[in-house]
Scaffold this motif. Structure first.
Motif, PDB file in Angstrom:
ATOM      1  N   PRO A  33      39.908  50.304  34.988  1.00 43.88           N
ATOM      2  CA  PRO A  33      38.551  50.333  35.552  1.00 43.88           C
ATOM      3  C   PRO A  33      38.185  51.770  35.922  1.00 43.88           C
ATOM      4  O   PRO A  33      38.936  52.445  36.627  1.00 43.88           O
ATOM      5  CB  PRO A  33      38.655  49.452  36.803  1.00 43.88           C
ATOM      6  CG  PRO A  33      39.918  48.673  36.636  1.00 43.88           C
ATOM      7  CD  PRO A  33      40.832  49.514  35.816  1.00 43.88           C
ATOM      8  N   ARG A  64      35.217  54.282  37.521  1.00 44.58           N
ATOM      9  CA  ARG A  64      33.975  54.309  38.295  1.00 44.58           C
ATOM     10  C   ARG A  64      33.333  55.685  38.160  1.00 44.58           C
ATOM     11  O   ARG A  64      34.003  56.703  38.314  1.00 44.58           O
ATOM     12  CB  ARG A  64      34.254  54.002  39.764  1.00 44.58           C
ATOM     13  CG  ARG A  64      34.701  52.552  39.970  1.00 44.58           C
ATOM     14  CD  ARG A  64      35.113  52.294  41.384  1.00 44.58           C
ATOM     15  NE  ARG A  64      35.455  50.883  41.587  1.00 44.58           N
ATOM     16  CZ  ARG A  64      36.037  50.411  42.677  1.00 44.58           C
ATOM     17  NH1 ARG A  64      36.361  51.223  43.657  1.00 44.58           N
ATOM     18  NH2 ARG A  64      36.307  49.121  42.786  1.00 44.58           N
ATOM     19  N   ASP A  89      36.764  39.839  35.362  1.00 41.31           N
ATOM     20  CA  ASP A  89      35.641  40.635  35.879  1.00 41.31           C
ATOM     21  C   ASP A  89      35.815  40.905  37.375  1.00 41.31           C
ATOM     22  O   ASP A  89      35.533  42.018  37.853  1.00 41.31           O
ATOM     23  CB  ASP A  89      34.331  39.895  35.618  1.00 41.31           C
ATOM     24  CG  ASP A  89      33.126  40.704  36.057  1.00 41.31           C
ATOM     25  OD1 ASP A  89      32.914  41.800  35.510  1.00 41.31           O
ATOM     26  OD2 ASP A  89      32.398  40.256  36.962  1.00 41.31           O
ATOM     27  N   LEU A  90      36.289  39.916  38.121  1.00 41.11           N
ATOM     28  CA  LEU A  90      36.548  40.101  39.553  1.00 41.11           C
ATOM     29  C   LEU A  90      37.599  41.185  39.780  1.00 41.11           C
ATOM     30  O   LEU A  90      37.453  42.051  40.657  1.00 41.11           O
ATOM     31  CB  LEU A  90      37.005  38.780  40.170  1.00 41.11           C
ATOM     32  CG  LEU A  90      37.500  38.826  41.621  1.00 41.11           C
ATOM     33  CD1 LEU A  90      36.377  39.235  42.556  1.00 41.11           C
ATOM     34  CD2 LEU A  90      38.076  37.488  42.042  1.00 41.11           C
ATOM     35  N   GLN A 139      34.097  45.922  30.158  1.00 40.61           N
ATOM     36  CA  GLN A 139      34.218  46.696  31.388  1.00 40.61           C
ATOM     37  C   GLN A 139      35.621  47.255  31.583  1.00 40.61           C
ATOM     38  O   GLN A 139      35.834  48.138  32.419  1.00 40.61           O
ATOM     39  CB  GLN A 139      33.806  45.859  32.601  1.00 40.61           C
ATOM     40  CG  GLN A 139      34.687  44.657  32.896  1.00 40.61           C
ATOM     41  CD  GLN A 139      34.247  43.409  32.159  1.00 40.61           C
ATOM     42  OE1 GLN A 139      33.968  43.452  30.973  1.00 40.61           O
ATOM     43  NE2 GLN A 139      34.201  42.293  32.863  1.00 40.61           N
ATOM     44  N   ARG A 170      28.979  47.682  47.418  1.00 44.11           N
ATOM     45  CA  ARG A 170      29.402  48.402  46.211  1.00 44.11           C
ATOM     46  C   ARG A 170      29.053  49.882  46.274  1.00 44.11           C
ATOM     47  O   ARG A 170      29.641  50.699  45.581  1.00 44.11           O
ATOM     48  CB  ARG A 170      28.731  47.777  44.979  1.00 44.11           C
ATOM     49  CG  ARG A 170      29.005  46.294  44.851  1.00 44.11           C
ATOM     50  CD  ARG A 170      29.989  46.014  43.756  1.00 44.11           C
ATOM     51  NE  ARG A 170      30.242  44.578  43.672  1.00 44.11           N
ATOM     52  CZ  ARG A 170      29.697  43.806  42.768  1.00 44.11           C
ATOM     53  NH1 ARG A 170      28.881  44.309  41.873  1.00 44.11           N
ATOM     54  NH2 ARG A 170      29.982  42.518  42.740  1.00 44.11           N
ATOM     55  N   ARG A 182      36.118  44.613  39.044  1.00 47.35           N
ATOM     56  CA  ARG A 182      35.206  45.038  40.118  1.00 47.35           C
ATOM     57  C   ARG A 182      35.970  45.478  41.358  1.00 47.35           C
ATOM     58  O   ARG A 182      35.507  46.349  42.101  1.00 47.35           O
ATOM     59  CB  ARG A 182      34.233  43.905  40.453  1.00 47.35           C
ATOM     60  CG  ARG A 182      33.105  43.772  39.441  1.00 47.35           C
ATOM     61  CD  ARG A 182      32.016  42.825  39.890  1.00 47.35           C
ATOM     62  NE  ARG A 182      32.380  41.420  39.698  1.00 47.35           N
ATOM     63  CZ  ARG A 182      32.554  40.557  40.672  1.00 47.35           C
ATOM     64  NH1 ARG A 182      32.414  40.933  41.928  1.00 47.35           N
ATOM     65  NH2 ARG A 182      32.878  39.309  40.425  1.00 47.35           N
ATOM     66  N   GLU A 183      37.130  44.873  41.589  1.00 48.25           N
ATOM     67  CA  GLU A 183      37.972  45.311  42.706  1.00 48.25           C
ATOM     68  C   GLU A 183      38.701  46.614  42.381  1.00 48.25           C
ATOM     69  O   GLU A 183      39.299  47.230  43.264  1.00 48.25           O
ATOM     70  CB  GLU A 183      38.997  44.228  43.057  1.00 48.25           C
ATOM     71  CG  GLU A 183      38.417  43.033  43.777  1.00 48.25           C
ATOM     72  CD  GLU A 183      37.919  43.376  45.170  1.00 48.25           C
ATOM     73  OE1 GLU A 183      38.410  44.368  45.760  1.00 48.25           O
ATOM     74  OE2 GLU A 183      37.016  42.685  45.659  1.00 48.25           O
TER      75      GLU A 183
END
Length: 447
Positions: A434, A436, A287-288, A326, A122, A291-292
């Motif tokens: 998403p 970051r 969630d997967l 998220q 990550r 996260r991707e």
């Protein structure tokens, strides 16, 4: 196209060569300088095909030495290439040899894709940030050994190829999409929620086998489809169950195929059963996907079975806001794969999600917002000293990734980091995307 892999010794060029060639052709070892001669092979990455050139590592030696003669030999191979993959070691950071070789590659005037290799896990994106100092564009955080980051490499190579052919297929700065480019969209969900039926309804033909039995789909099947002027590449996938329940080898292979389809997708339509939405497995799948870093839209299927529709959609959107923080603001679209209701709205929402996912925010706008956010809610004082946030920039898009330069990044609380992420999402209209945010300590000008 000819793609040459360049870089100093022992940064993983031959490992990347083997990965793109799809077989072990080049010898790989921890000893620097294993590769001495030019090696060529056909390469493939997703839908891209090209000719690969592996080169020896640059070691800055005297021209008459073995290393110097090797580099002169490689320079002729680089002259034939159309695109350079310039590889640096993300763990070691940028070295003086990297800077010297980067100047040589830049002088050649050909498209360069900067690869920060050995960026496993990550923290890979954060490890790759030092490569910005080379001035070769956005670095692709990659692990050639484990295959991480290949979708980003594919996109960067596609843009470089398009640049050579005379038309740039990359997104505009405001995140606009080229309508001639197909959006890769994966359809993912639990078993028996109607994924294959939904794909059949979208393309208007019985392309996928459907039925009341759970687990009919085993392979990830891709289908090309055009809606209006926008092309799609739809990928139907096998249902994802809890890991503890996946015991058969065949289902494990199907699950692996689904995860690979997710990694190569730009947008993901998560199909939920409208009569039983937001079960624990649904939330784990979402969630997967987040996260991707994929653009996500929730398709509430079997809408024809719902009686109180106003109350159900209101409850579903409230649940999405509460259970999926998220990806705050993720769009929920009611659809019926049997009747076709809501299909057009689903595709429109996917296109909007990909546009937001591809957005580019100028550094000026970002820092004007940051100044206001800091004045409204200053960073906390930890250990008696206030943490200072000096500057923010967008490192990459797809998904939007930001870097904030901070006096003490390790001490900034997670709650304040969430405050910044939610502020970016609200200010720049990025619901459900998403985001970051990496914190980095700025260089000390007095060091």
């Amino acid at each position: 196209m000819k793609v040459a892999i360049a870089g100093r010794a022992n940064v993983g060029k031959s490992t990347l060569f083997n990965r793109l060639a799809g077989k072990r052709l080049a010898i790989v070892d921890d000893t620097p300088g294993v590769t001495r001669d030019v090696r060529e092979a056909p390469g493939r990455l997703a839908d891209l095909s090209f000719d690969l050139i592996d080169t020896a590592g640059f070691e800055g030696a005297d021209a008459q030495s073995l290393e110097g003669r090797m580099w002169n030999h490689m320079a002729a191979a680089l002259a034939e290439a159309d695109v350079f993959l310039f590889v640096v070691d993300a763990r070691a950071g940028v070295t003086p040899l990297d800077e010297v070789l980067a100047q040589d590659v830049r002088r050649r005037g050909k498209p360069v894709v900067l690869v920060a290799n050995k960026a496993e896990g990550r923290s890979g994106d954060l490890m790759s940030l030092d490569a910005y100092s080379l001035g070769l564009g956005d670095p692709i955080a990659l692990s050639a050994e484990h295959g991480d980051g290949l979708p980003d490499l594919r996109d960067a190579l596609a843009d470089a190829f398009a640049l050579i052919e005379g038309h740039d297929s990359a997104e505009e700065e405001d995140g606009g999409l080229d309508p001639g480019r197909a959006i890769s969209m994966a359809i993912i969900g639990r078993p028996n929620v109607g994924k294959s039926t939904l794909l059949n309804r979208i393309i208007g033909e019985e392309r996928m086998l459907t039925g009341p039995e759970a687990g009919l789909t085993r392979d990830a099947i891709a289908v090309e489809f055009t809606a209006g002027e926008q092309r799609f590449r739809l990928v139907d996938t096998a249902g994802l169950r809890r890991r503890a329940k996946v015991v058969e080898a065949l289902e494990k292979a199907s699950t692996g195929d689904t995860i690979r389809a997710l990694k190569y997708a730009e947008a993901v339509a998560v199909v939920l059963d409208a009569t039983q939405p937001f079960e624990k497995q649904d939330l784990q799948i979402i969630d997967l996907i987040v996260r991707e870093g994929r653009a996500v839209v929730i398709a509430l299927n079997k809408w024809d079975l719902v009686e109180d529709r106003d109350r159900t959609i209101k409850a579903a959107r409230e649940a999405a806001s509460r259970l999926v923080p998220q990806a705050s603001g993720v769009r929920v679209v009611p659809v019926s794969a049997l009747s076709g209701r809501g299909i057009d709205k689903l595709l429109e929402t996917v296109v909007e999600a990909v546009e937001r996912w591809s957005v580019r925010i100028s550094t000026g706008r970002l820092n004007r917002w940051l100044e206001g956010a800091l004045s409204r809610h200053p960073p906390p004082a930890v250990g008696g000293r206030r943490i200072k946030l000096r500057y923010m920039t967008q490192a990459k898009s797809r998904p939007p990734t930001f870097v904030a330069f901070c006096s003490r990044p390790d001490d900034l609380p997670a709650a304040y980091k969430r405050y910044l992420v939610n502020g970016i999402r609200e200010k720049f209209d990025l619901p459900g995307v998403p985001i970051r945010l990496h914190l980095r300590k700025g260089d000390n000008p007095y060091a």
